[in-house]
Write a protein that holds these residues in place. Sequence first.
Motif, PDB file in Angstrom:
ATOM      1  N   TRP A   1       4.779   8.539  -7.092  1.00 53.66           N
ATOM      2  CA  TRP A   1       4.740   9.035  -5.724  1.00 53.66           C
ATOM      3  C   TRP A   1       5.026  10.534  -5.748  1.00 53.66           C
ATOM      4  N   VAL A   2       4.044  11.325  -5.398  1.00 57.82           N
ATOM      5  CA  VAL A   2       4.163  12.779  -5.480  1.00 57.82           C
ATOM      6  C   VAL A   2       4.019  13.381  -4.084  1.00 57.82           C
ATOM      7  N   ALA A   3       5.046  14.128  -3.675  1.00 55.62           N
ATOM      8  CA  ALA A   3       5.007  14.764  -2.354  1.00 55.62           C
ATOM      9  C   ALA A   3       4.050  15.941  -2.365  1.00 55.62           C
ATOM     10  N   ASP A   4       3.262  16.048  -1.292  1.00 55.44           N
ATOM     11  CA  ASP A   4       2.324  17.156  -1.130  1.00 55.44           C
ATOM     12  C   ASP A   4       2.339  17.545   0.344  1.00 55.44           C
ATOM     13  N   GLY A   5       3.265  18.432   0.703  1.00 55.63           N
ATOM     14  CA  GLY A   5       3.428  18.776   2.110  1.00 55.63           C
ATOM     15  C   GLY A   5       3.961  17.591   2.887  1.00 55.63           C
ATOM     16  N   ASP A   6       3.248  17.204   3.932  1.00 58.17           N
ATOM     17  CA  ASP A   6       3.689  16.070   4.751  1.00 58.17           C
ATOM     18  C   ASP A   6       3.052  14.757   4.315  1.00 58.17           C
ATOM     19  N   THR A   7       2.482  14.720   3.119  1.00 55.95           N
ATOM     20  CA  THR A   7       1.863  13.489   2.606  1.00 55.95           C
ATOM     21  C   THR A   7       2.446  13.133   1.250  1.00 55.95           C
TER      22      THR A   7
ATOM     23  N   LEU B   1      -3.044   5.648   5.738  1.00 55.31           N
ATOM     24  CA  LEU B   1      -3.340   5.579   4.308  1.00 55.31           C
ATOM     25  C   LEU B   1      -4.832   5.807   4.101  1.00 55.31           C
ATOM     26  N   GLU B   2      -5.169   6.736   3.204  1.00 54.52           N
ATOM     27  CA  GLU B   2      -6.578   7.045   2.954  1.00 54.52           C
ATOM     28  C   GLU B   2      -6.840   7.102   1.460  1.00 54.52           C
ATOM     29  N   PRO B   3      -7.851   6.391   0.988  1.00 59.05           N
ATOM     30  CA  PRO B   3      -8.230   6.525  -0.427  1.00 59.05           C
ATOM     31  C   PRO B   3      -8.841   7.898  -0.680  1.00 59.05           C
ATOM     32  N   VAL B   4      -8.652   8.382  -1.894  1.00 57.19           N
ATOM     33  CA  VAL B   4      -9.267   9.655  -2.267  1.00 57.19           C
ATOM     34  C   VAL B   4     -10.777   9.519  -2.146  1.00 57.19           C
ATOM     35  N   GLU B   5     -11.424  10.562  -1.713  1.00 58.44           N
ATOM     36  CA  GLU B   5     -12.870  10.536  -1.492  1.00 58.44           C
ATOM     37  C   GLU B   5     -13.609  10.083  -2.749  1.00 58.44           C
ATOM     38  N   GLY B   6     -14.494   9.119  -2.572  1.00 51.64           N
ATOM     39  CA  GLY B   6     -15.297   8.608  -3.676  1.00 51.64           C
ATOM     40  C   GLY B   6     -14.633   7.506  -4.477  1.00 51.64           C
ATOM     41  N   ALA B   7     -13.368   7.155  -4.130  1.00 55.85           N
ATOM     42  CA  ALA B   7     -12.653   6.137  -4.916  1.00 55.85           C
ATOM     43  C   ALA B   7     -13.137   4.723  -4.613  1.00 55.85           C
ATOM     44  N   LEU B   8     -13.689   4.511  -3.435  1.00 56.62           N
ATOM     45  CA  LEU B   8     -14.173   3.193  -3.037  1.00 56.62           C
ATOM     46  C   LEU B   8     -15.680   3.243  -2.789  1.00 56.62           C
ATOM     47  N   PRO B   9     -16.338   2.118  -3.018  1.00 58.51           N
ATOM     48  CA  PRO B   9     -15.823   0.820  -3.446  1.00 58.51           C
ATOM     49  C   PRO B   9     -15.452   0.817  -4.933  1.00 58.51           C
ATOM     50  N   LEU B  10     -14.522  -0.067  -5.300  1.00 60.70           N
ATOM     51  CA  LEU B  10     -14.073  -0.216  -6.680  1.00 60.70           C
ATOM     52  C   LEU B  10     -14.112  -1.692  -7.044  1.00 60.70           C
TER      53      LEU B  10
ATOM     54  N   GLN C   1     -11.551  -7.294 -16.636  1.00 61.44           N
ATOM     55  CA  GLN C   1     -10.521  -6.291 -16.391  1.00 61.44           C
ATOM     56  C   GLN C   1      -9.247  -6.952 -15.875  1.00 61.44           C
ATOM     57  N   GLU C   2      -8.114  -6.433 -16.334  1.00 61.07           N
ATOM     58  CA  GLU C   2      -6.821  -6.919 -15.857  1.00 61.07           C
ATOM     59  C   GLU C   2      -6.283  -6.066 -14.724  1.00 61.07           C
ATOM     60  N   GLN C   3      -6.594  -4.753 -14.732  1.00 59.21           N
ATOM     61  CA  GLN C   3      -6.092  -3.865 -13.690  1.00 59.21           C
ATOM     62  C   GLN C   3      -7.074  -2.738 -13.414  1.00 59.21           C
ATOM     63  N   ALA C   4      -6.962  -2.193 -12.203  1.00 58.59           N
ATOM     64  CA  ALA C   4      -7.679  -0.980 -11.827  1.00 58.59           C
ATOM     65  C   ALA C   4      -6.854  -0.302 -10.740  1.00 58.59           C
ATOM     66  N   THR C   5      -6.986   1.010 -10.601  1.00 61.31           N
ATOM     67  CA  THR C   5      -6.186   1.734  -9.614  1.00 61.31           C
ATOM     68  C   THR C   5      -7.063   2.577  -8.705  1.00 61.31           C
ATOM     69  N   VAL C   6      -6.578   2.747  -7.476  1.00 65.56           N
ATOM     70  CA  VAL C   6      -7.259   3.568  -6.479  1.00 65.56           C
ATOM     71  C   VAL C   6      -6.282   4.634  -6.009  1.00 65.56           C
ATOM     72  N   PRO C   7      -6.541   5.922  -6.270  1.00 63.39           N
ATOM     73  CA  PRO C   7      -5.649   6.968  -5.763  1.00 63.39           C
ATOM     74  C   PRO C   7      -5.748   7.069  -4.240  1.00 63.39           C
ATOM     75  N   VAL C   8      -4.597   7.194  -3.579  1.00 64.55           N
ATOM     76  CA  VAL C   8      -4.554   7.263  -2.118  1.00 64.55           C
ATOM     77  C   VAL C   8      -3.545   8.319  -1.692  1.00 64.55           C
ATOM     78  N   THR C   9      -3.636   8.736  -0.440  1.00 63.12           N
ATOM     79  CA  THR C   9      -2.612   9.582   0.175  1.00 63.12           C
ATOM     80  C   THR C   9      -2.057   8.851   1.396  1.00 63.12           C
ATOM     81  N   VAL C  10      -0.772   9.046   1.626  1.00 66.02           N
ATOM     82  CA  VAL C  10      -0.089   8.384   2.736  1.00 66.02           C
ATOM     83  C   VAL C  10       0.656   9.446   3.533  1.00 66.02           C
ATOM     84  N   ARG C  11       0.610   9.325   4.854  1.00 63.04           N
ATOM     85  CA  ARG C  11       1.407  10.194   5.712  1.00 63.04           C
ATOM     86  C   ARG C  11       1.954   9.359   6.873  1.00 63.04           C
ATOM     87  N   ALA C  12       3.021   9.838   7.468  1.00 65.78           N
ATOM     88  CA  ALA C  12       3.590   9.155   8.635  1.00 65.78           C
ATOM     89  C   ALA C  12       2.775   9.532   9.866  1.00 65.78           C
TER      90      ALA C  12
END
Length: 300
Positions: free
Chosen positions: A178-184, A213-222, A228-239
């Motif tokens: 979890w990496v803070a980036d401003g208010d997200t 919550l928003e997936p990074v552009e181009g991350a979906l569909p996945l 495969q045992e696992q896969a990850t989708v980068p996302v950003t979250v803000r209040a």
Amino acid sequence: MRDAAVVAGLLAGALAALTACTGDAPSVPALSTPAPTASALAPPTIASVGTIYRQRTLEAERKVEVRVTARSEPRGIVTSVSMTSPYFSSSGTVPTNVLLINGDESRLRVPLGAPVCPAGQGDTVATVEVRAKEGVTLAATRVTLEDAALQEINAEECAAKVATDAAQPSFATGDDAWVADGDTLATSVTLTRGSSQAPATLTRLQGNVIFALEPVEGALPLTLSADQEQATVPVTVRADRCDAHAFAESKKTYVFPAWFEVDGEEIAVEYRATGGAQERLYELFEACGEGNDSASIGGQ
């Protein structure tokens, strides 16, 4: 001795004369009926048919409302309830303290067990244990429940299980995830293979009332393929909401929806932020409140 007998006779005569003059007979203490003891109070009876209601406010806890009706006096208390159903595994015995009034419905909150997929056959039955409000004697009644609401929930959860058995979504764990980036916050949603080998395609991720919550552009569909045992989708979250009232009223603060396509069918599922993920989300909400001069939960 003769004098004593004379005196006694005179007193008896005087008492008889007094009674004749007044017309009053000597009073006799009334006999009182003792009040029934607590152990002697019989519990009220319960109608043999009840109803299950689906309440949105209980969904986050996976509970339903079971309504039963008292059919006799005295007032009573439901001390416990359990439920068996062809749609879900047993709820177990749930202690309660719910008032029973003759002719009125009493509302009992009952948790759902694991969904039975596919559903079985038979009735949904609650075992309701009651006593008189001022009593101690217990009586158990089997109540057959109208269970259309359970059938509906079972269909939804069994469909979701098809998806989560193939790909279970969850937030990444660990502070460095979890990496803070401003208010997200930048993080990721992990898909983990379950008991099914069906390919599962994650088509959409979304936030809730409090958090966007928003997936990074181009991350979906996945697609999580069968090997495969696992896969990850980068996302950003803000209040998205910063006020304490909204936070306190939210029933699914840490629950997020996702949509999968499995075997050509789109299926909606929910996953929950727990542990460190929940802590980081709460910190994000707190920072949002401070930045907007809004009272935080911690200040209430």
